[in-house]
Design a protein around this motif. Sequence first.
Motif, PDB file in Angstrom:
ATOM      1  N   GLY A 286       0.824  -1.195   0.000  1.00  0.00           N
ATOM      2  CA  GLY A 286       0.000   0.000   0.000  1.00  0.00           C
ATOM      3  C   GLY A 286       0.860   1.246   0.000  1.00  0.00           C
ATOM      4  N   ASN A 287       0.359   2.313  -0.602  1.00  0.00           N
ATOM      5  CA  ASN A 287       1.060   3.586  -0.660  1.00  0.00           C
ATOM      6  C   ASN A 287       0.223   4.642   0.038  1.00  0.00           C
ATOM      7  OD1 ASN A 287       3.086   5.463  -1.498  1.00  0.00           O
ATOM      8  ND2 ASN A 287       1.691   6.171  -3.099  1.00  0.00           N
ATOM      9  N   CYS A 288       0.880   5.421   0.906  1.00  0.00           N
ATOM     10  CA  CYS A 288       0.179   6.424   1.698  1.00  0.00           C
ATOM     11  C   CYS A 288       0.309   7.793   1.048  1.00  0.00           C
ATOM     12  CB  CYS A 288       0.746   6.453   3.118  1.00  0.00           C
ATOM     13  SG  CYS A 288      -0.150   7.515   4.253  1.00  0.00           S
ATOM     14  N   ASN A 289      -0.802   8.449   0.844  1.00  0.00           N
ATOM     15  CA  ASN A 289      -0.820   9.794   0.271  1.00  0.00           C
ATOM     16  C   ASN A 289      -1.643  10.703   1.171  1.00  0.00           C
ATOM     17  OD1 ASN A 289       0.638   9.338  -2.200  1.00  0.00           O
ATOM     18  ND2 ASN A 289      -1.129   8.179  -2.910  1.00  0.00           N
ATOM     19  N   GLY A 290      -1.009  11.720   1.724  1.00  0.00           N
ATOM     20  CA  GLY A 290      -1.732  12.652   2.583  1.00  0.00           C
ATOM     21  C   GLY A 290      -1.911  12.091   3.976  1.00  0.00           C
ATOM     22  N   ASP A 291      -2.240  12.967   4.903  1.00  0.00           N
ATOM     23  CA  ASP A 291      -2.398  12.505   6.280  1.00  0.00           C
ATOM     24  C   ASP A 291      -3.726  12.896   6.905  1.00  0.00           C
ATOM     25  OD1 ASP A 291      -1.285  15.079   8.385  1.00  0.00           O
ATOM     26  OD2 ASP A 291      -1.289  15.236   6.206  1.00  0.00           O
ATOM     27  N   GLU A 292      -4.389  13.916   6.435  1.00  0.00           N
ATOM     28  CA  GLU A 292      -5.679  14.327   6.992  1.00  0.00           C
ATOM     29  C   GLU A 292      -6.676  14.554   5.877  1.00  0.00           C
ATOM     30  OE1 GLU A 292      -6.546  14.238  10.010  1.00  0.00           O
ATOM     31  OE2 GLU A 292      -4.645  14.199  11.084  1.00  0.00           O
ATOM     32  N   CYS A 298      -3.298   1.212  -3.443  1.00  0.00           N
ATOM     33  CA  CYS A 298      -2.493   0.023  -3.721  1.00  0.00           C
ATOM     34  C   CYS A 298      -1.486   0.345  -4.833  1.00  0.00           C
ATOM     35  CB  CYS A 298      -3.394  -1.127  -4.170  1.00  0.00           C
ATOM     36  SG  CYS A 298      -4.418  -1.810  -2.838  1.00  0.00           S
ATOM     37  N   LEU A 299      -0.329  -0.263  -4.751  1.00  0.00           N
ATOM     38  CA  LEU A 299       0.682  -0.078  -5.787  1.00  0.00           C
ATOM     39  C   LEU A 299       0.203  -0.683  -7.107  1.00  0.00           C
ATOM     40  CD1 LEU A 299       3.875  -0.994  -3.734  1.00  0.00           C
ATOM     41  CD2 LEU A 299       3.017   1.292  -4.264  1.00  0.00           C
ATOM     42  N   MET A 300       0.832  -0.280  -8.211  1.00  0.00           N
ATOM     43  CA  MET A 300       0.464  -0.792  -9.519  1.00  0.00           C
ATOM     44  C   MET A 300       0.604  -2.318  -9.532  1.00  0.00           C
ATOM     45  SD  MET A 300       2.116   0.104 -13.247  1.00  0.00           S
ATOM     46  CE  MET A 300       1.768   1.854 -13.032  1.00  0.00           C
ATOM     47  N   GLY A 301      -0.416  -2.972 -10.012  1.00  0.00           N
ATOM     48  CA  GLY A 301      -0.407  -4.431 -10.074  1.00  0.00           C
ATOM     49  C   GLY A 301      -1.043  -5.077  -8.869  1.00  0.00           C
ATOM     50  N   PHE A 302      -1.561  -4.262  -7.925  1.00  0.00           N
ATOM     51  CA  PHE A 302      -2.196  -4.778  -6.721  1.00  0.00           C
ATOM     52  C   PHE A 302      -3.565  -4.124  -6.549  1.00  0.00           C
ATOM     53  CE2 PHE A 302       2.309  -5.312  -6.226  1.00  0.00           C
ATOM     54  CZ  PHE A 302       2.460  -6.541  -5.592  1.00  0.00           C
ATOM     55  N   LYS A 303      -4.411  -4.764  -5.774  1.00  0.00           N
ATOM     56  CA  LYS A 303      -5.740  -4.240  -5.480  1.00  0.00           C
ATOM     57  C   LYS A 303      -6.080  -4.544  -4.021  1.00  0.00           C
ATOM     58  CE  LYS A 303      -8.104  -8.497  -6.896  1.00  0.00           C
ATOM     59  NZ  LYS A 303      -9.120  -9.090  -7.812  1.00  0.00           N
ATOM     60  N   LYS A 305      -7.546  -6.187  -0.892  1.00  0.00           N
ATOM     61  CA  LYS A 305      -8.114  -7.504  -0.620  1.00  0.00           C
ATOM     62  C   LYS A 305      -9.574  -7.366  -0.238  1.00  0.00           C
ATOM     63  CE  LYS A 305      -7.245 -11.752   1.986  1.00  0.00           C
ATOM     64  NZ  LYS A 305      -6.345 -12.417   2.971  1.00  0.00           N
ATOM     65  N   SER A 306      -9.886  -6.296   0.482  1.00  0.00           N
ATOM     66  CA  SER A 306     -11.268  -5.982   0.837  1.00  0.00           C
ATOM     67  C   SER A 306     -11.468  -4.499   0.563  1.00  0.00           C
ATOM     68  CB  SER A 306     -11.550  -6.302   2.305  1.00  0.00           C
ATOM     69  OG  SER A 306     -12.793  -5.756   2.703  1.00  0.00           O
ATOM     70  N   VAL A 307     -12.197  -4.175  -0.510  1.00  0.00           N
ATOM     71  CA  VAL A 307     -12.411  -2.776  -0.875  1.00  0.00           C
ATOM     72  C   VAL A 307     -13.104  -2.032   0.245  1.00  0.00           C
ATOM     73  CG1 VAL A 307     -13.558  -1.220  -2.498  1.00  0.00           C
ATOM     74  CG2 VAL A 307     -12.486  -3.326  -3.330  1.00  0.00           C
ATOM     75  N   GLN A 308     -14.100  -2.658   0.852  1.00  0.00           N
ATOM     76  CA  GLN A 308     -14.853  -2.014   1.920  1.00  0.00           C
ATOM     77  C   GLN A 308     -13.953  -1.690   3.104  1.00  0.00           C
ATOM     78  OE1 GLN A 308     -18.254  -4.238   3.247  1.00  0.00           O
ATOM     79  NE2 GLN A 308     -18.825  -2.751   4.820  1.00  0.00           N
ATOM     80  N   ASN A 309     -13.124  -2.637   3.508  1.00  0.00           N
ATOM     81  CA  ASN A 309     -12.229  -2.411   4.638  1.00  0.00           C
ATOM     82  C   ASN A 309     -11.174  -1.363   4.311  1.00  0.00           C
ATOM     83  OD1 ASN A 309     -13.643  -4.346   5.955  1.00  0.00           O
ATOM     84  ND2 ASN A 309     -11.976  -5.844   6.109  1.00  0.00           N
ATOM     85  N   TYR A 310     -10.650  -1.394   3.093  1.00  0.00           N
ATOM     86  CA  TYR A 310      -9.595  -0.466   2.732  1.00  0.00           C
ATOM     87  C   TYR A 310     -10.114   0.962   2.664  1.00  0.00           C
ATOM     88  CZ  TYR A 310      -4.781   0.037   1.139  1.00  0.00           C
ATOM     89  OH  TYR A 310      -3.451   0.331   1.056  1.00  0.00           O
ATOM     90  N   GLU A 311     -11.327   1.137   2.151  1.00  0.00           N
ATOM     91  CA  GLU A 311     -11.921   2.466   2.106  1.00  0.00           C
ATOM     92  C   GLU A 311     -12.226   2.981   3.504  1.00  0.00           C
ATOM     93  OE1 GLU A 311     -15.271   2.119  -0.457  1.00  0.00           O
ATOM     94  OE2 GLU A 311     -14.086   2.353  -2.302  1.00  0.00           O
ATOM     95  N   ALA A 312     -12.392   2.048   4.444  1.00  0.00           N
ATOM     96  CA  ALA A 312     -12.608   2.428   5.838  1.00  0.00           C
ATOM     97  C   ALA A 312     -11.288   2.596   6.586  1.00  0.00           C
ATOM     98  CB  ALA A 312     -13.468   1.389   6.545  1.00  0.00           C
ATOM     99  N   LEU A 313     -10.177   2.584   5.828  1.00  0.00           N
ATOM    100  CA  LEU A 313      -8.818   2.778   6.355  1.00  0.00           C
ATOM    101  C   LEU A 313      -8.380   1.649   7.271  1.00  0.00           C
ATOM    102  CD1 LEU A 313      -8.875   6.621   7.085  1.00  0.00           C
ATOM    103  CD2 LEU A 313      -8.258   5.409   4.982  1.00  0.00           C
ATOM    104  N   ASP A 314      -8.957   0.447   7.064  1.00  0.00           N
ATOM    105  CA  ASP A 314      -8.480  -0.735   7.767  1.00  0.00           C
ATOM    106  C   ASP A 314      -7.450  -1.403   6.866  1.00  0.00           C
ATOM    107  OD1 ASP A 314      -7.981  -3.050   9.116  1.00  0.00           O
ATOM    108  OD2 ASP A 314      -9.979  -3.910   8.840  1.00  0.00           O
ATOM    109  N   SER A 315      -6.168  -1.205   7.188  1.00  0.00           N
ATOM    110  CA  SER A 315      -5.102  -1.708   6.310  1.00  0.00           C
ATOM    111  C   SER A 315      -4.621  -3.099   6.712  1.00  0.00           C
ATOM    112  CB  SER A 315      -3.915  -0.746   6.343  1.00  0.00           C
ATOM    113  OG  SER A 315      -3.384  -0.660   7.657  1.00  0.00           O
ATOM    114  N   CYS A 319      -3.271  -4.989   0.459  1.00  0.00           N
ATOM    115  CA  CYS A 319      -3.389  -5.194  -0.987  1.00  0.00           C
ATOM    116  C   CYS A 319      -2.878  -6.574  -1.388  1.00  0.00           C
ATOM    117  CB  CYS A 319      -2.609  -4.121  -1.737  1.00  0.00           C
ATOM    118  SG  CYS A 319      -3.110  -2.430  -1.330  1.00  0.00           S
ATOM    119  N   VAL A 320      -3.463  -7.080  -2.462  1.00  0.00           N
ATOM    120  CA  VAL A 320      -3.049  -8.370  -3.016  1.00  0.00           C
ATOM    121  C   VAL A 320      -2.825  -8.182  -4.515  1.00  0.00           C
ATOM    122  CG1 VAL A 320      -4.250  -9.731  -1.275  1.00  0.00           C
ATOM    123  CG2 VAL A 320      -5.467  -9.038  -3.356  1.00  0.00           C
ATOM    124  N   ILE A 321      -2.152  -9.154  -5.134  1.00  0.00           N
ATOM    125  CA  ILE A 321      -1.878  -9.087  -6.572  1.00  0.00           C
ATOM    126  C   ILE A 321      -3.193  -9.071  -7.340  1.00  0.00           C
ATOM    127  CG2 ILE A 321      -0.821 -10.309  -8.517  1.00  0.00           C
ATOM    128  CD1 ILE A 321       1.235 -11.418  -6.578  1.00  0.00           C
TER     129      ILE A 321
END
Length: 334
Positions: A286-292, A298-303, A305-315, A319-321
Amino acid sequence: MLFPSISSATDTFNGSHSLPDGTTLVSKDGTFEMGFFSPSNNNPTTNRYLGIWYKSIPVRTVVWVANRQNPVKDNSSKLSISTQGKLVILSKNNTLVWSANTTEETKAQSLIVQLLDSGNLVVRDEKDSNPLNFLWESFDYPCDTFLPGMKIGWNLKKGLSWRLTAWKNWDDPSPGNFSWGMALGNTHELVMWKGSDEYYRSGPWNGVRFSGKNTPRYNLDFNSTLDEVYYTYRFVSNSFITRVVLNQSLYSRRRYNWIKENQTWSLYSKVPRDKCDNYNACGPYGNCNGDEPLQCECLMGFKPKSVQNYEALDSSQACVISEPWSCGAKDKDP
């Protein structure tokens, strides 16, 4: 064990004297003072600790505490040298409250306790011609504050870990769960922990500094030998007062400089600087952009694993391939 107390301001006492509550040691240059104190001004006889603070700064700023887990409930305590040559804190009826960790035994009458200008409290043999041969020193047992000349790392020969641990809160110097030290390995990075979890990493030492900008106000030094691996710093000017302290409530390591004109501590720098500075903020790949607010991609070539969790900032799942790797294919190299 009866010891006469010291009667005037001094930086030393020997085995035939003691330092009772109400008296202090003062370093030769007047920078530091050591004695018993209470963090709470509302009840100064509750939870008394032996500590070191800046003598010339009007707001008491404590940089080291001996009995941080064993406070004395009244002002009956004293600092002494035992007959076995150990630095001890005794309370009523000579009850042992705290003892310095040392295995070397020397006759108490030949020992000297000294508060140095660096803020280091040392025990040494008066008969030793080398005044730098310390039998024990407080710099080997740091609390929450990192002073110029102190070390962060390891004494491999003695089995000591030079690690800072934050006060539990502003009026309780007992160790919290926030610490800063050095992780031994190929890179010997500086790490901050929440309990046993890594919270922040400095990046590797590049020969000049750890990753980040060097500051001309002070000199950084990294040493690695068979006996010691440590990081330290010193200021170009001894007249400049600075300290690094761990803040438990903010989970932050902060450097403060004393501004004499304003008679205040000024925040000079802090880490983590933002949420992206936190270790593993966006999880693997995962790549972090901004803080507030925190934004993770996710880096290029990754997505995710759980879109819902990731959008909720649960890292935690991160990310998975996203598709099979295609080495050599145009625009598809991971």
